[in-house]
Design a protein around this motif. Structure first.
Motif, PDB file in Angstrom:
ATOM      1  N   LEU A 102       0.848  -1.173   0.000  1.00  0.00           N
ATOM      2  CA  LEU A 102       0.000   0.000   0.000  1.00  0.00           C
ATOM      3  C   LEU A 102       0.890   1.231   0.000  1.00  0.00           C
ATOM      4  O   LEU A 102       1.754   1.388   0.867  1.00  0.00           O
ATOM      5  N   PHE A 103       0.712   2.091  -0.990  1.00  0.00           N
ATOM      6  CA  PHE A 103       1.557   3.263  -1.148  1.00  0.00           C
ATOM      7  C   PHE A 103       0.810   4.548  -0.789  1.00  0.00           C
ATOM      8  O   PHE A 103      -0.343   4.727  -1.179  1.00  0.00           O
ATOM      9  N   GLY A 154      -1.937  -1.039  -3.871  1.00  0.00           N
ATOM     10  CA  GLY A 154      -2.964  -0.053  -3.602  1.00  0.00           C
ATOM     11  C   GLY A 154      -2.365   1.289  -3.239  1.00  0.00           C
ATOM     12  O   GLY A 154      -1.151   1.403  -3.023  1.00  0.00           O
ATOM     13  N   VAL A 155      -3.203   2.308  -3.197  1.00  0.00           N
ATOM     14  CA  VAL A 155      -2.798   3.659  -2.807  1.00  0.00           C
ATOM     15  C   VAL A 155      -3.762   4.158  -1.739  1.00  0.00           C
ATOM     16  O   VAL A 155      -4.981   4.007  -1.870  1.00  0.00           O
ATOM     17  N   PHE A 201      -8.558  -1.132   2.964  1.00  0.00           N
ATOM     18  CA  PHE A 201      -7.869  -1.775   1.849  1.00  0.00           C
ATOM     19  C   PHE A 201      -7.650  -3.257   2.137  1.00  0.00           C
ATOM     20  O   PHE A 201      -7.915  -4.120   1.282  1.00  0.00           O
ATOM     21  N   ALA A 202      -7.153  -3.567   3.335  1.00  0.00           N
ATOM     22  CA  ALA A 202      -6.902  -4.968   3.688  1.00  0.00           C
ATOM     23  C   ALA A 202      -8.189  -5.787   3.615  1.00  0.00           C
ATOM     24  O   ALA A 202      -8.213  -6.897   3.057  1.00  0.00           O
ATOM     25  N   GLU A 203      -9.269  -5.223   4.144  1.00  0.00           N
ATOM     26  CA  GLU A 203     -10.549  -5.941   4.121  1.00  0.00           C
ATOM     27  C   GLU A 203     -11.050  -6.138   2.700  1.00  0.00           C
ATOM     28  O   GLU A 203     -11.524  -7.223   2.335  1.00  0.00           O
ATOM     29  N   MET A 204     -10.941  -5.097   1.865  1.00  0.00           N
ATOM     30  CA  MET A 204     -11.383  -5.200   0.474  1.00  0.00           C
ATOM     31  C   MET A 204     -10.619  -6.284  -0.279  1.00  0.00           C
ATOM     32  O   MET A 204     -11.166  -6.925  -1.194  1.00  0.00           O
ATOM     33  N   CYS A 205      -9.363  -6.482   0.083  1.00  0.00           N
ATOM     34  CA  CYS A 205      -8.516  -7.461  -0.619  1.00  0.00           C
ATOM     35  C   CYS A 205      -8.511  -8.822   0.063  1.00  0.00           C
ATOM     36  O   CYS A 205      -7.823  -9.741  -0.397  1.00  0.00           O
TER      37      CYS A 205
END
Length: 238
Positions: free
Chosen positions: A8-9, A121-122, A166-170
């Motif tokens: 994640l950036f 991701g960003v 983000f973690a949950e979405m992925c």
């Protein structure tokens, strides 16, 4: 360290060199808000931590890691007749077309990381429209599974919410997501989310500030593939 499966950036100061990209824009933006009044532009700069004479950002500059709403709130008392929404809209319009100075050639970097199986991701405290415009201009927008910005419905960094979303979405555990950023806000958000963290020096923060907060500090994202190979030799993320 748990096996890293995603990266994640942060955007400004991480994927793009902050000083090279935003110093001249900040002068132009402040002059625009001051309607050409140089004395007022200096006062506006002081309010958001911008050193007018040196075109440089103070380490606590609101321009660096805060949201457009935070910047607008700092400027509003000096701009009678202006509105928060008007300042934010003007900022978004002007920033969407700023040429971005890549911290390193980004297309080959993203190709390498995706080729190794990492999900990318960003998370940015910028707004989504200009953020996507910057990533698109660099030719890397499609590399990211998710682009989460300050107007995506989550509290901004240093809150961990965008990172955890983000973690949950992925479908990943937080410990499987590496956060890469250039600021104390990025490192605090990652720590609160339970994510490993790498800091880079292409923003405003110094090595001395970032070293106690990060698992590693790199000159730029160019060093990320080598660092990952050292952490996970022979590993190709699923």
């Amino acid at each position: 360290m748990t096996t890293i499966k995603a990266i994640l950036f942060d955007k400004d100061g991480t994927l793009f060199d902050y000083h090279k990209t935003w110093a001249n824009w900040s002068r132009a933006f402040l002059l625009d808000m001051a309607q050409g009044d140089a004395a007022l532009a200096r006062k506006l700069g002081d309010a958001v931590g911008f050193e007018w004479d040196f075109s440089a950002f103070r380490k606590d500059s609101t321009l660096v890691s805060h949201t457009p709403n935070d910047i607008a709130a700092a400027l509003l008392p000096l701009l009678p007749g202006a509105s928060m929404a008007g300042i934010v809209t003007r900022m978004s319009t002007l920033s969407a077309t700023v040429p971005q100075a890549e911290a390193t050639p980004l297309v080959p970097l993203m190709d390498e990381l995706m080729g190794r199986g990492f999900t990318l991701g960003v998370v940015t405290n910028d707004m989504e429209r200009p953020a996507r415009a910057h990533l698109r201009e660099a030719g890397i927008e499609a590399a990211f599974e998710r682009i989460i910005a300050c107007d995506s419905g989550f509290p901004a960094k240093p809150a961990p919410d965008m990172l955890l979303a983000f973690a949950e979405m992925c479908g990943l555990e937080p410990g499987e997501v590496l956060m890469v950023g250039d600021s104390a806000h990025d490192m605090a958000a990652a720590r609160r989310a339970g994510m490993p963290r790498v800091a880079v020096l292409t923003g405003v923060a110094t090595r001395a500030l970032l070293e106690p907060l990060a698992d590693a500090v790199l000159p730029s994202v160019a060093g990320l593939p080598k660092w990952l190979r050292a952490q996970q030799p022979g590993q190709c993320a699923a």
